[in-house]
Design a protein around this motif. Structure first.
Motif, PDB file in Angstrom:
ATOM      1  N   ILE A 158       0.843  -1.198   0.000  1.00 49.37           N
ATOM      2  CA  ILE A 158       0.000   0.000   0.000  1.00 49.37           C
ATOM      3  C   ILE A 158       0.880   1.251   0.000  1.00 49.37           C
ATOM      4  CG2 ILE A 158      -1.657   1.333   1.366  1.00 49.37           C
ATOM      5  CD1 ILE A 158      -2.772  -1.399   2.350  1.00 49.37           C
ATOM      6  N   ALA A 159       1.946   1.233   0.799  1.00 51.68           N
ATOM      7  CA  ALA A 159       2.856   2.384   0.860  1.00 51.68           C
ATOM      8  C   ALA A 159       3.460   2.669  -0.501  1.00 51.68           C
ATOM      9  CB  ALA A 159       3.961   2.121   1.882  1.00 51.68           C
ATOM     10  N   GLU A 160       3.913   1.634  -1.179  1.00 57.14           N
ATOM     11  CA  GLU A 160       4.530   1.799  -2.492  1.00 57.14           C
ATOM     12  C   GLU A 160       3.551   2.436  -3.476  1.00 57.14           C
ATOM     13  OE1 GLU A 160       7.332  -0.925  -5.347  1.00 57.14           O
ATOM     14  OE2 GLU A 160       5.561  -1.888  -4.457  1.00 57.14           O
ATOM     15  N   ALA A 161       2.314   1.962  -3.463  1.00 58.47           N
ATOM     16  CA  ALA A 161       1.311   2.501  -4.383  1.00 58.47           C
ATOM     17  C   ALA A 161       0.944   3.945  -4.033  1.00 58.47           C
ATOM     18  CB  ALA A 161       0.062   1.616  -4.358  1.00 58.47           C
ATOM     19  N   LEU A 162       0.829   4.259  -2.743  1.00 59.05           N
ATOM     20  CA  LEU A 162       0.468   5.614  -2.336  1.00 59.05           C
ATOM     21  C   LEU A 162       1.563   6.618  -2.698  1.00 59.05           C
ATOM     22  CD1 LEU A 162      -1.197   5.024   1.156  1.00 59.05           C
ATOM     23  CD2 LEU A 162      -2.320   5.595  -1.000  1.00 59.05           C
ATOM     24  N   VAL A 163       2.821   6.232  -2.526  1.00 59.21           N
ATOM     25  CA  VAL A 163       3.914   7.134  -2.905  1.00 59.21           C
ATOM     26  C   VAL A 163       3.868   7.405  -4.402  1.00 59.21           C
ATOM     27  CG1 VAL A 163       6.434   7.328  -3.087  1.00 59.21           C
ATOM     28  CG2 VAL A 163       5.390   6.542  -0.950  1.00 59.21           C
ATOM     29  N   ALA A 164       3.540   6.398  -5.189  1.00 60.52           N
ATOM     30  CA  ALA A 164       3.421   6.581  -6.636  1.00 60.52           C
ATOM     31  C   ALA A 164       2.269   7.532  -6.978  1.00 60.52           C
ATOM     32  CB  ALA A 164       3.206   5.232  -7.320  1.00 60.52           C
ATOM     33  N   GLN A 165       1.284   7.648  -6.069  1.00 62.01           N
ATOM     34  CA  GLN A 165       0.129   8.513  -6.290  1.00 62.01           C
ATOM     35  C   GLN A 165       0.314   9.909  -5.678  1.00 62.01           C
ATOM     36  OE1 GLN A 165      -3.478   6.476  -5.048  1.00 62.01           O
ATOM     37  NE2 GLN A 165      -2.786   4.560  -5.994  1.00 62.01           N
ATOM     38  N   GLY A 166       1.502  10.209  -5.180  1.00 58.50           N
ATOM     39  CA  GLY A 166       1.772  11.570  -4.717  1.00 58.50           C
ATOM     40  C   GLY A 166       1.883  11.762  -3.227  1.00 58.50           C
ATOM     41  N   ILE A 167       1.901  10.688  -2.464  1.00 55.14           N
ATOM     42  CA  ILE A 167       2.129  10.837  -1.026  1.00 55.14           C
ATOM     43  C   ILE A 167       3.571  11.304  -0.818  1.00 55.14           C
ATOM     44  CG2 ILE A 167       2.450   9.555   1.131  1.00 55.14           C
ATOM     45  CD1 ILE A 167      -0.436  10.062   0.604  1.00 55.14           C
ATOM     46  N   GLY A 168       3.728  12.419  -0.118  1.00 58.26           N
ATOM     47  CA  GLY A 168       5.059  12.948   0.176  1.00 58.26           C
ATOM     48  C   GLY A 168       5.360  13.000   1.646  1.00 58.26           C
ATOM     49  N   ARG A 169       4.320  12.744   2.476  1.00 56.32           N
ATOM     50  CA  ARG A 169       4.469  12.771   3.937  1.00 56.32           C
ATOM     51  C   ARG A 169       3.771  11.533   4.489  1.00 56.32           C
ATOM     52  NH1 ARG A 169       1.209  17.658   5.270  1.00 56.32           N
ATOM     53  NH2 ARG A 169       0.138  17.052   3.357  1.00 56.32           N
ATOM     54  N   LEU A 170       4.544  10.671   5.133  1.00 56.86           N
ATOM     55  CA  LEU A 170       4.014   9.378   5.531  1.00 56.86           C
ATOM     56  C   LEU A 170       4.423   9.041   6.961  1.00 56.86           C
ATOM     57  CD1 LEU A 170       2.582   6.694   4.713  1.00 56.86           C
ATOM     58  CD2 LEU A 170       4.818   5.898   3.893  1.00 56.86           C
ATOM     59  N   VAL A 171       3.441   8.716   7.786  1.00 52.95           N
ATOM     60  CA  VAL A 171       3.678   8.197   9.139  1.00 52.95           C
ATOM     61  C   VAL A 171       3.442   6.693   9.109  1.00 52.95           C
ATOM     62  CG1 VAL A 171       2.796   8.117  11.507  1.00 52.95           C
ATOM     63  CG2 VAL A 171       3.075  10.317  10.359  1.00 52.95           C
ATOM     64  N   VAL A 172       4.376   5.931   9.687  1.00 53.36           N
ATOM     65  CA  VAL A 172       4.233   4.482   9.784  1.00 53.36           C
ATOM     66  C   VAL A 172       4.325   4.096  11.259  1.00 53.36           C
ATOM     67  CG1 VAL A 172       5.023   2.240   8.968  1.00 53.36           C
ATOM     68  CG2 VAL A 172       5.382   4.270   7.547  1.00 53.36           C
ATOM     69  N   ALA A 173       3.333   3.358  11.742  1.00 54.52           N
ATOM     70  CA  ALA A 173       3.284   2.961  13.152  1.00 54.52           C
ATOM     71  C   ALA A 173       3.621   1.490  13.296  1.00 54.52           C
ATOM     72  CB  ALA A 173       1.904   3.248  13.737  1.00 54.52           C
ATOM     73  N   GLY A 174       4.667   1.224  14.064  1.00 54.63           N
ATOM     74  CA  GLY A 174       5.080  -0.156  14.326  1.00 54.63           C
ATOM     75  C   GLY A 174       6.467  -0.428  13.794  1.00 54.63           C
ATOM     76  N   SER A 192       7.362  -0.597   9.916  1.00 52.85           N
ATOM     77  CA  SER A 192       8.268   0.427   9.391  1.00 52.85           C
ATOM     78  C   SER A 192       9.394  -0.201   8.594  1.00 52.85           C
ATOM     79  CB  SER A 192       8.836   1.260  10.543  1.00 52.85           C
ATOM     80  OG  SER A 192       7.830   2.022  11.164  1.00 52.85           O
ATOM     81  N   GLY A 193       9.939  -1.299   9.116  1.00 51.48           N
ATOM     82  CA  GLY A 193      10.998  -1.981   8.399  1.00 51.48           C
ATOM     83  C   GLY A 193      10.546  -2.458   7.035  1.00 51.48           C
ATOM     84  N   ALA A 194       9.348  -3.025   6.969  1.00 51.18           N
ATOM     85  CA  ALA A 194       8.830  -3.529   5.703  1.00 51.18           C
ATOM     86  C   ALA A 194       8.572  -2.396   4.714  1.00 51.18           C
ATOM     87  CB  ALA A 194       7.540  -4.316   5.950  1.00 51.18           C
ATOM     88  N   VAL A 195       8.010  -1.294   5.198  1.00 54.43           N
ATOM     89  CA  VAL A 195       7.693  -0.162   4.320  1.00 54.43           C
ATOM     90  C   VAL A 195       8.968   0.466   3.767  1.00 54.43           C
ATOM     91  CG1 VAL A 195       6.771   2.192   4.300  1.00 54.43           C
ATOM     92  CG2 VAL A 195       5.446   0.340   5.324  1.00 54.43           C
ATOM     93  N   VAL A 196       9.921   0.722   4.632  1.00 62.04           N
ATOM     94  CA  VAL A 196      11.158   1.359   4.209  1.00 62.04           C
ATOM     95  C   VAL A 196      11.900   0.476   3.196  1.00 62.04           C
ATOM     96  CG1 VAL A 196      13.462   2.000   5.037  1.00 62.04           C
ATOM     97  CG2 VAL A 196      11.445   2.836   6.227  1.00 62.04           C
ATOM     98  N   SER A 197      11.907  -0.822   3.452  1.00 64.70           N
ATOM     99  CA  SER A 197      12.563  -1.740   2.521  1.00 64.70           C
ATOM    100  C   SER A 197      11.875  -1.737   1.163  1.00 64.70           C
ATOM    101  CB  SER A 197      12.581  -3.153   3.103  1.00 64.70           C
ATOM    102  OG  SER A 197      13.337  -3.199   4.294  1.00 64.70           O
ATOM    103  N   ARG A 198      10.542  -1.770   1.148  1.00 67.09           N
ATOM    104  CA  ARG A 198       9.803  -1.786  -0.115  1.00 67.09           C
ATOM    105  C   ARG A 198      10.029  -0.498  -0.910  1.00 67.09           C
ATOM    106  NH1 ARG A 198       5.084  -4.294  -2.175  1.00 67.09           N
ATOM    107  NH2 ARG A 198       5.662  -6.011  -0.785  1.00 67.09           N
ATOM    108  N   LEU A 199      10.161   0.617  -0.218  1.00 64.60           N
ATOM    109  CA  LEU A 199      10.337   1.896  -0.901  1.00 64.60           C
ATOM    110  C   LEU A 199      11.776   2.124  -1.359  1.00 64.60           C
ATOM    111  CD1 LEU A 199       8.146   4.224   1.356  1.00 64.60           C
ATOM    112  CD2 LEU A 199       7.555   3.231  -0.861  1.00 64.60           C
ATOM    113  N   GLY A 200      12.676   1.223  -0.994  1.00 66.36           N
ATOM    114  CA  GLY A 200      14.066   1.364  -1.424  1.00 66.36           C
ATOM    115  C   GLY A 200      14.826   2.449  -0.705  1.00 66.36           C
ATOM    116  N   VAL A 201      14.379   2.809   0.497  1.00 66.50           N
ATOM    117  CA  VAL A 201      15.060   3.848   1.273  1.00 66.50           C
ATOM    118  C   VAL A 201      16.374   3.286   1.815  1.00 66.50           C
ATOM    119  CG1 VAL A 201      14.923   5.311   3.321  1.00 66.50           C
ATOM    120  CG2 VAL A 201      12.883   4.940   1.910  1.00 66.50           C
ATOM    121  N   ARG A 202      17.470   4.003   1.617  1.00 69.30           N
ATOM    122  CA  ARG A 202      18.782   3.561   2.102  1.00 69.30           C
ATOM    123  C   ARG A 202      19.291   4.388   3.265  1.00 69.30           C
ATOM    124  NH1 ARG A 202      19.563  -0.962   2.044  1.00 69.30           N
ATOM    125  NH2 ARG A 202      21.809  -0.697   2.221  1.00 69.30           N
ATOM    126  N   SER A 203      18.829   5.632   3.381  1.00 66.48           N
ATOM    127  CA  SER A 203      19.249   6.444   4.523  1.00 66.48           C
ATOM    128  C   SER A 203      18.206   7.516   4.794  1.00 66.48           C
ATOM    129  CB  SER A 203      20.618   7.087   4.277  1.00 66.48           C
ATOM    130  OG  SER A 203      20.553   8.040   3.245  1.00 66.48           O
TER     131      SER A 203
END
Length: 417
Positions: free
Chosen positions: A344-360, A364-375
């Motif tokens: 869901i996070a990956e799809a929302l970012v593609a739709q223009g989400i620029g500010r995202l809160v992740v709880a847990g 958080s680990g799964a979302v950050v990994s899917r989005l390809g965040v390195r730092s």
């Protein structure tokens, strides 16, 4: 060259620690996973691992690899960060990872202190309290992955290590840094590998940090890091930066919240959001189909994205979590929720989400990994223990929230609502 090299056992814990250091005037960067190249420039570099619930051997191996990268970069002190509720099982991973780091750094001894009084985590006579309740009566006894059923941290850590564990009690901590230093030296000389150190106030944490100025390794929650910037400043290694340490690029884009934590705090935040924001609660137990749950969330979000956050939650009360685990198994149940929200996070970012809160933490680990965040560059605090961060790739402001942290209105407060 970092002054402080940190290893965190989950992603939200890493941002919690970075937040504390930034408030102390250090610049901080959170690196996702074991570094495979040069580290970013910052006073503190925090390597965020997903090792809290990993197999012990994997957690130890990744933590040692992170330690090597930090030492190679020139870190003068190593900090092993774990949760303020000491999340672990009798097999680990706090004890085994700490044992490995003690051996690698050849220091023979480390303090252990998860206290965070601002968020109600205190340690008294070696017992961890959450607010006015012992840890094992706080709701943590129902944690789906790391149920905490013993509040005595000397006993808990002793079951995880082949070393011995002592205590620096409240009466000693009250006397200040010199007394704490003497007590820790005495425990080390008597053969103790670890000391659980009591702390009930921020003043206690500052004194503990001062007492540990010469330690090669410190272990604990983010609270005990409060005193570390002053140590480096006293050595003349850290300039005065003030608010500049927390500067991030301007925020832009739509706003969203994804919640996977099942903690009491997060469930309360979801409850508040129901009355104040567009909120969707996915019933994973009724329909444990990843693709179907993702379609449901994305179809629901159409037309709702904007300045005000949409809140999508896969959290559930203990009885539903237990039922899902009984049906799928503990690990598969957790992985399913993570996969749903990461997609869901990956799809929302593609739709223009620029500010995202992740709880847990796991979410958080799964979302950050899917989005390809390195730092992540660490910015200003939203609530105690939770800062805004910025990921240059994919150009996203993120707040990674421990399930237990944040006020009841956190999901709206984060966006100025």
């Amino acid at each position: 060259m970092p002054l402080l090299g940190c290893i965190a056992d989950d992603f939200t814990g890493a941002t919690d620690l970075a937040n504390t250091l930034v408030k102390g005037g250090m610049t901080a960067v959170q690196v996702i996973g074991v570094p495979d190249g040069p580290l970013p420039e910052a006073d503190a570099v925090i390597v965020a691992l997903k090792s809290r619930t990993a197999p012990v051997a994997e957690a130890v191996s990744e933590s040692l690899a992170a330690c090597e990268a930090l030492l190679k970069a020139g870190a003068r002190q190593v900090f092993f960060k774990y949760c303020s509720t000491f999340d672990s099982t009798d097999e680990g991973n706090i004890g085994p990872v700490a044992d490995a780091l003690v051996r690698r750094l050849d220091c023979g001894f480390a303090l252990a202190n998860p206290a965070f009084p601002t968020n109600g985590r205190t340690v008294f006579q070696g017992h961890l309290f959450v607010g006015d309740k012992l840890l094992n009566e706080s709701g943590m006894e129902n944690h789906p992955l790391t149920p905490m059923r013993d509040a005595n941290l000397v006993r808990v850590l002793s079951r995880q290590t082949d070393g011995t564990v002592g205590l620096v009690p409240f009466a000693t901590v009250e006397q200040g840094a010199a007394a704490i230093r003497r007590a820790m030296t005495g425990l080390k000389e008597s053969g103790r590998r670890y000391a659980i150190v009591d702390a009930v106030t921020d003043a206690h944490l500052l004194a503990i940090g001062e007492a540990a100025a010469g330690h090669a390794l410190i272990t604990g929650g983010s609270g005990v890091a409060m005193g570390l910037p002053a140590n480096f400043r006293c050595e003349g290694r850290l300039p005065e930066r003030g608010a500049a340490a927390a500067e991030l690029p301007p925020m832009r884009g739509h706003a969203a919240v994804l919640a996977g934590s099942c903690s009491r705090a997060t469930l309360g935040q979801i409850g508040y959001a129901r009355d104040h924001a567009h909120t969707l609660e996915l019933d994973v137990l009724a329909n444990p189909d990843v693709a179907a749950l993702q379609r449901q969330a994305l179809d629901w979000a159409k037309g709702k994205l904007g300045e005000a956050p949409v809140v999508i939650a896969a959290s559930a009360p203990p009885e539903k979590v237990q039922a899902l685990q009984a049906r799928l198994g503990r690990d598969k149940a957790g992985a399913l929720v993570e996969e749903v929200l990461a997609g869901i996070a990956e799809a929302l970012v593609a739709q223009g989400i620029g500010r995202l809160v992740v709880a847990g933490g796991e979410t958080s680990g799964a979302v950050v990994s899917r989005l390809g965040v390195r730092s992540l560059r660490i910015g200003a605090e939203i609530d105690p223990g939770v800062p805004w961060t910025f990921a240059e790739t994919p150009g996203l402001h993120l707040a990674l929230k421990s399930g237990n942290f944040g006020a009841r209105d956190f999901f709206l407060k984060a966006f100025g609502q």
